[in-house]
Every structure is written in structure tokens, then in C-alpha cells.
Design a protein around this motif. Structure first.
Motif, mmCIF file in Angstrom:
data_model
loop_
_atom_site.group_PDB
_atom_site.id
_atom_site.type_symbol
_atom_site.label_atom_id
_atom_site.label_comp_id
_atom_site.label_asym_id
_atom_site.label_seq_id
_atom_site.Cartn_x
_atom_site.Cartn_y
_atom_site.Cartn_z
ATOM 1 N N TYR A 142 1.022 -0.934 -0.254
ATOM 2 C CA TYR A 142 -0.306 0.123 0.204
ATOM 3 C C TYR A 142 0.932 0.878 -0.087
ATOM 4 O O TYR A 142 2.128 1.272 0.079
ATOM 5 C CB TYR A 142 -0.952 -0.403 1.051
ATOM 6 N N ALA A 143 0.280 2.237 -0.214
ATOM 7 C CA ALA A 143 0.884 3.559 -0.719
ATOM 8 C C ALA A 143 1.533 4.576 0.304
ATOM 9 O O ALA A 143 2.142 5.219 0.453
ATOM 10 C CB ALA A 143 0.066 4.525 -1.643
ATOM 11 N N LEU A 144 1.163 4.525 1.757
ATOM 12 C CA LEU A 144 1.136 5.512 3.058
ATOM 13 C C LEU A 144 3.022 4.968 2.882
ATOM 14 O O LEU A 144 4.074 4.254 2.563
ATOM 15 C CB LEU A 144 0.894 4.425 4.498
ATOM 16 N N THR A 145 3.464 6.297 3.360
ATOM 17 C CA THR A 145 5.472 6.743 3.130
ATOM 18 C C THR A 145 5.239 7.053 4.115
ATOM 19 O O THR A 145 6.825 7.355 4.231
ATOM 20 C CB THR A 145 5.423 7.993 1.964
ATOM 21 N N GLY A 146 4.951 6.628 5.207
ATOM 22 C CA GLY A 146 5.642 7.466 6.709
ATOM 23 C C GLY A 146 4.495 8.666 6.565
ATOM 24 O O GLY A 146 3.961 9.060 6.476
ATOM 25 N N VAL A 206 13.762 0.521 21.549
ATOM 26 C CA VAL A 206 14.723 0.227 20.319
ATOM 27 C C VAL A 206 16.201 0.590 20.584
ATOM 28 O O VAL A 206 16.985 -0.101 20.281
ATOM 29 C CB VAL A 206 13.625 0.613 19.213
ATOM 30 N N ASN A 207 16.532 1.706 20.218
ATOM 31 C CA ASN A 207 17.652 2.972 20.727
ATOM 32 C C ASN A 207 17.840 2.797 22.057
ATOM 33 O O ASN A 207 18.478 3.925 22.014
ATOM 34 C CB ASN A 207 16.446 4.070 19.809
ATOM 35 N N GLY A 208 16.955 2.670 23.157
ATOM 36 C CA GLY A 208 16.905 3.257 23.761
ATOM 37 C C GLY A 208 17.312 4.850 24.576
ATOM 38 O O GLY A 208 17.991 5.501 25.281
ATOM 39 N N ASP A 209 16.151 5.385 24.197
ATOM 40 C CA ASP A 209 16.179 6.993 24.757
ATOM 41 C C ASP A 209 14.669 7.156 24.623
ATOM 42 O O ASP A 209 14.006 6.030 24.780
ATOM 43 C CB ASP A 209 16.953 7.263 23.043
ATOM 44 N N ASP A 210 14.608 8.134 24.858
ATOM 45 C CA ASP A 210 13.171 8.696 25.607
ATOM 46 C C ASP A 210 12.525 9.025 24.537
ATOM 47 O O ASP A 210 11.183 9.699 24.859
ATOM 48 C CB ASP A 210 13.257 9.619 26.255
ATOM 49 N N ASN A 211 12.952 8.856 23.125
ATOM 50 C CA ASN A 211 12.163 9.446 22.187
ATOM 51 C C ASN A 211 11.707 8.828 21.289
ATOM 52 O O ASN A 211 11.619 7.610 20.536
ATOM 53 C CB ASN A 211 12.673 10.080 20.980
ATOM 54 N N CYS A 212 10.005 8.523 21.192
ATOM 55 C CA CYS A 212 9.348 7.308 20.770
ATOM 56 C C CYS A 212 8.611 7.842 19.634
ATOM 57 O O CYS A 212 8.077 6.759 18.872
ATOM 58 C CB CYS A 212 8.226 6.736 21.597
ATOM 59 N N TYR A 213 9.398 8.465 18.651
ATOM 60 C CA TYR A 213 8.941 8.425 17.258
ATOM 61 C C TYR A 213 8.641 7.371 16.589
ATOM 62 O O TYR A 213 9.548 6.523 16.564
ATOM 63 C CB TYR A 213 10.238 9.735 16.336
ATOM 64 N N ASP A 214 7.428 7.224 15.511
ATOM 65 C CA ASP A 214 7.540 6.022 14.666
ATOM 66 C C ASP A 214 7.998 6.507 13.669
ATOM 67 O O ASP A 214 7.353 7.504 12.833
ATOM 68 C CB ASP A 214 6.036 6.032 14.590
ATOM 69 N N ASP A 215 8.965 5.762 13.338
ATOM 70 C CA ASP A 215 9.347 5.604 11.881
ATOM 71 C C ASP A 215 9.256 4.236 11.316
ATOM 72 O O ASP A 215 9.887 3.603 10.056
ATOM 73 C CB ASP A 215 11.052 6.137 12.541
ATOM 74 N N TYR A 216 8.614 3.700 11.998
ATOM 75 C CA TYR A 216 8.129 2.994 10.880
ATOM 76 C C TYR A 216 7.061 2.937 9.689
ATOM 77 O O TYR A 216 5.560 3.831 9.978
ATOM 78 C CB TYR A 216 7.440 1.534 11.962
ATOM 79 N N VAL A 246 8.668 -0.586 21.248
ATOM 80 C CA VAL A 246 8.673 -1.951 20.618
ATOM 81 C C VAL A 246 9.449 -2.791 19.901
ATOM 82 O O VAL A 246 9.964 -2.922 20.065
ATOM 83 C CB VAL A 246 8.706 -2.988 22.253
ATOM 84 N N SER A 247 8.562 -1.757 18.703
ATOM 85 C CA SER A 247 9.216 -2.606 17.149
ATOM 86 C C SER A 247 9.842 -1.605 16.807
ATOM 87 O O SER A 247 9.691 -0.226 16.405
ATOM 88 C CB SER A 247 8.124 -2.364 16.575
ATOM 89 N N ASN A 248 10.819 -1.682 15.966
ATOM 90 C CA ASN A 248 12.044 -0.546 14.996
ATOM 91 C C ASN A 248 11.055 -0.122 13.465
ATOM 92 O O ASN A 248 9.661 -0.625 13.427
ATOM 93 C CB ASN A 248 12.842 -1.373 14.680
ATOM 94 N N SER A 249 12.144 0.457 12.538
ATOM 95 C CA SER A 249 11.307 0.957 12.022
ATOM 96 C C SER A 249 11.036 0.041 11.008
ATOM 97 O O SER A 249 10.523 0.519 10.167
ATOM 98 C CB SER A 249 12.478 1.905 10.810
ATOM 99 N N GLU A 250 11.845 -0.872 10.727
ATOM 100 C CA GLU A 250 10.835 -1.908 9.667
ATOM 101 C C GLU A 250 10.187 -3.168 9.878
ATOM 102 O O GLU A 250 9.827 -3.974 9.788
ATOM 103 C CB GLU A 250 12.401 -3.141 9.536
#
Length: 432
Positions: A142-146, A206-216, A246-250
């Protein structure tokens, strides 16, 4: 993005482990698109789900007994030949570590030498040992790009605590707090009074910091969080979303990160939403029945409700062959509730949804859900509907309901569905 795609894309698409973001709006009337029955058969019979756990050949997860000192932990690592270890960061009380033994290890022997349930082994100071594993969300074409790409989030944190405000932790891919799908400006948990000084709002395991930005790219955690927050906004329920990445960019998750994320969330939240899951890899249930994660959930059985998605493989989660058990929805503690998806008109189960008369509790809308100009499908998006209604019942009670009491309210307030594939209660939960 295109709303109608060709037949060939329909027969080749795949699902999220607990979600299916769908670029098709409605099946056309001349049956050129495969029927729901055909889709269900294809899902169940022609491929296995991707979210079968892939076990690590070098890592184990250990939980120490309460009161184990740093010196004792160090001695245990040395005794068992640990090369490197990782602590469960940003968690206070659960004493969990991941141990790496290197490539030449006989992991089963290591497991036996420290497993407290093994009559021939066991280590004083270790109360539980689990195998580490990894699994992925199953992505569709599908076409969502982030999202926005804006990783800032401080302007979205609530200014101060509100009496009787409900905190809902979302264990997922994070949240793009600046995405315009959110209907309120400030909805994130305020960590200013948190006993761990590094906590601003949630935590990224995932990255061990305080920023939970959704990079998926598929915005899974953002979609789940927006469903909860927007529903509670419409219901006028004071609330905060606690993002726990708890889940990474992939879309890849690990057992250790989920354990740590749950330990973090269960100390801070009233309700935990887990729109993710994995299947019992061999049908035995031996590696999941009474593990560290189960025990962490059970530790707050009287005051934290855990809402889980049932999964998207048209599977009977009760586990009778050839079906597989699905976790964490199959966990037995009474504060866990599992949610199946209803179809687009809420008259039956959605064709992709897992079910189970013993292991799945409720239905909630999960097919053709509008999101950012497209439609999303999956039990991942059914679970947050129930999380939102659970928060409403908790708030209306003056924050006095137990998880068991919330489930009773959900059952009483739900509408019965005579579903072709039933759940325990076969009640449909919708936003009032």
C-alpha cells in the motif's frame, strides 16, 4: 493513493501480524475480486504467518529474584559464562537482563543449568529464564510513506496531571505525535514526576532513549494511538497516551523489548494496549505458557488491564490442530482480554480475524476503518477500540473498577453478534 487496485495485488497482499492496512475500499459487485471465503482459505492453507518466533541461538533472558545484589548478579554472569549482557532499561522493579553467550554456545545446556524449574539444574538468585526470539509485523502493499518526519513531541505532552485521568500505554512502533490524525493538541503522558529522571513521556526500547517517534513507514503505532485518543476525546474522558516503542523501523520486535516495555508500562498505566503478537512455533505452548512476560502481567492482575489483538490469520487461537496458539492474546492472567475484528458492517467476524471460544473475548470494528485518506484492516485496530471503551468505564467508575470489573462492563455494554466463528462472549464493542 489509489482506492481500487487490480486483482493480482489482492491475491498477493499480506497482513500485519496483528493488522492489515488495506488500500482497497470495497469489493466490487461483479465478483472480479476474490471472495472473503477464498481469502480466508488462502491465508490459512497456502502460507504460514511471518510472525512465527525466530529464536536466538546465542541469547537467553533471565529474571533475578527480588533483592539480588549487583555483586550476586555479576557472580552469576561469570558462573554461566556470559560474554555480554543488556539490562531492562527504564524499569525499576523487575530485575530482567538479556545474556549473550557467543556463537559456540550450547544454549539448551545453558538453559538447563540455570532454569529454576529443572530438577537437575537451576541457579539460586534466578527465578525465571526464557529464550530470546524475534518476529515481524507482516506488511502489505500500500502507498503510505510514513509520517511527518518531525520527531519533536514536547508540545504534545499534557501540562499537568488531571485527577482521575486514565493513562493508556501503547506498546507498538511508537507514535508520530505531530501527525494530523490526532484530534487534540496535548495527549501524551507527562513524565515530569516520574521516579526515573530521564523519562519525559514514554520510552523507546529499540534505541534506548526517551523519543518514541514512529519511524515505521506503515504508521502502526500512530494509527493505534490515534484511535484510542480520538475516541476518548469524543467521549470527554481525560486521558494520556504513554508511548512505549518496542518495534523498530522495519516492524521487527524482540521478546526482550516487549518484556521490558511491559514492565515499564505496567508501573505507569491503567490500561496497556498490545496490538501485536506471535504464534506458538511448534504447538506445544511450552515456551510461552508461564514466562517472564506472563508473570509481569500477572503482578498487576488487580489494577492494570492488558488489551491484546487476536491476530489476522483466520486462526482458531484455542490451538486445536492444525491451528496455533497466539500470544500475548492467549495469556491466562485474568487481566488480559483478547479482541477479534468484526466485518465492515459489524454483523459477523472479519474474514481475516483470528477467533477462539476459549481464548478470544470480544469483537470490535476492524475492517475498512478510515485512516488518513485510506482504509485499514486488522485486529490491531479493533484492540484500541476496546482500550478506549475500557478507559471510559474506568473513568466513569471514579477509577475504582478492577480489570475483571471492566471486562464485566464491556460484556454488559456490548451487542451480541451471532458470529460464524465465535468468541467467548461474542459481544461487539463500539465507541458509544
Amino acid at each position: 493513493m489509489k482506492k481500487i487496485i487490480a486483482f493480482i495485488l489482492f491475491v498477493t497482499f499480506c497482513f500485519f501480524s496483528c493488522s492489515d492496512l488495506d488500500s482497497e475500499k470495497f469489493a466490487n459487485e461483479n465478483n472480479a475480486i476474490e471472495t472473503s471465503i477464498e481469502k480466508s482459505l488462502r491465508i490459512r492453507n497456502k502460507r504460514k504467518p511471518k510472525n512465527i518466533p525466530v529464536f536466538s541461538p546465542t541469547e537467553l533472558i533471565v529474571q533475578f529474584a527480588p533483592g539480588t545484589t549487583d555483586v550476586q548478579k555479576s557472580n552469576l554472569r561469570e558462573t554461566h559464562g556470559v560474554l555480554t549482557y543488556e539490562v531492562c532499561a527504564a524499569c525499576m522493579d523487575f530485575n530482567v537482563e538479556k545474556w549473550n553467550f557467543g556463537e559456540d554456545v550450547d544454549l539448551e545446556s545453558k538453559l538447563g543449568s540455570m532454569d529454576p524449574d529443572d530438577d537437575e539444574g537451576g541457579s539460586e538468585g534466578i527465578i525465571n529464564v526464557d529464550k530470546e526470539f524475534y518476529f515481524e509485523y507482516e506488511a502489505e502493499n500500500y502507498a503510505l510513506t510514513g509520517g511527518t518526519g518531525d520527531t519533536s513531541y514536547s508540545s504534545k505532552i499534557k501540562n499537568a496531571a488531571v485527577p482521575n485521568s486514565v493513562t493508556i500505554a501503547v506498546l507498538d512502533t511508537g507514535v508520530d505525535a505531530n501527525y494530523d490524525v490526532f484530534e487534540r493538541n496535548k495527549f501524551l503522558y507527562n513524565g515530569s514526576a516520574d521516579p526515573i529522571s530521564e523519562i519525559v513521556s514514554g520510552w523507546d526500547f529499540v534505541n534506548g532513549d526517551d523519543n518514541c517517534y514512529d519511524d515505521y513507514n506503515h504508521l502502526h503505532g500512530t494509527a493505534v494511538s490515534s484511535i484510542i485518543s480520538n475516541a476518548l476525546e469524543s467521549l470527554s474522558v481525560p486521558h494520556t497516551i504513554l508511548p512505549v516503542k518496542v518495534s523498530n523501523s522495519e516492524g521487527r520486535s524482540s521478546r526482550f523489548n516487549i518484556i521490558c516495555g511491559t514492565a515499564f508500562a505496567i508501573e505507569r498505566a491503567d490500561i496497556i494496549n498490545m496490538s501485536l503478537g506471535w504464534y506458538d512455533y511448534d504447538g506445544s505452548g511450552a515456551d510461552f505458557a508461564d514466562d517472564i512476560l506472563t508473570n509481569i502481567i500477572r503482578s498487576r492482575v488487580s489494577d492494570v488491564l492488558v488489551v491484546t489483538s487476536a491476530g489476522n490469520w483466520a486462526n482458531n487461537n484455542d490451538g486445536w490442530s492444525p491451528n496455533l496458539k497466539h500470544y500475548p492474546s492467549n495469556y491466562e492472567p485474568k487481566n488480559v482480554t483478547a479482541i477479534a475484528a468484526s466485518n465492515h458492517n459489524n454483523t459477523d467476524i472479519a474474514y481475516f480475524s483470528n477467533y477462539g471460544q476459549a481464548t478470544v473475548d470480544f469483537f470490535a470494528p476492524g475492517q475498512q476503518i478510515p485512516f488518513d485518506g485510506t482504509y485499514i484492516n486488522g485486529t490491531s485496530f479493533s484492540a484500541p477500540v476496546v482500550s478506549a471503551m475500557a478507559a471510559k468505564y474506568l473513568y466513569d467508575s471514579g477509577m475504582s473498577l478492577t480489570p475483571h470489573g471492566i471486562k464485566d462492563k464491556l460484556n454488559i455494554g456490548g451487542d451480541y453478534i451471532s458470529a460464524s466463528k465465535p468468541t467467548l462472549f461474542s459481544k461487539l464493542i463500539q465507541i458509544d
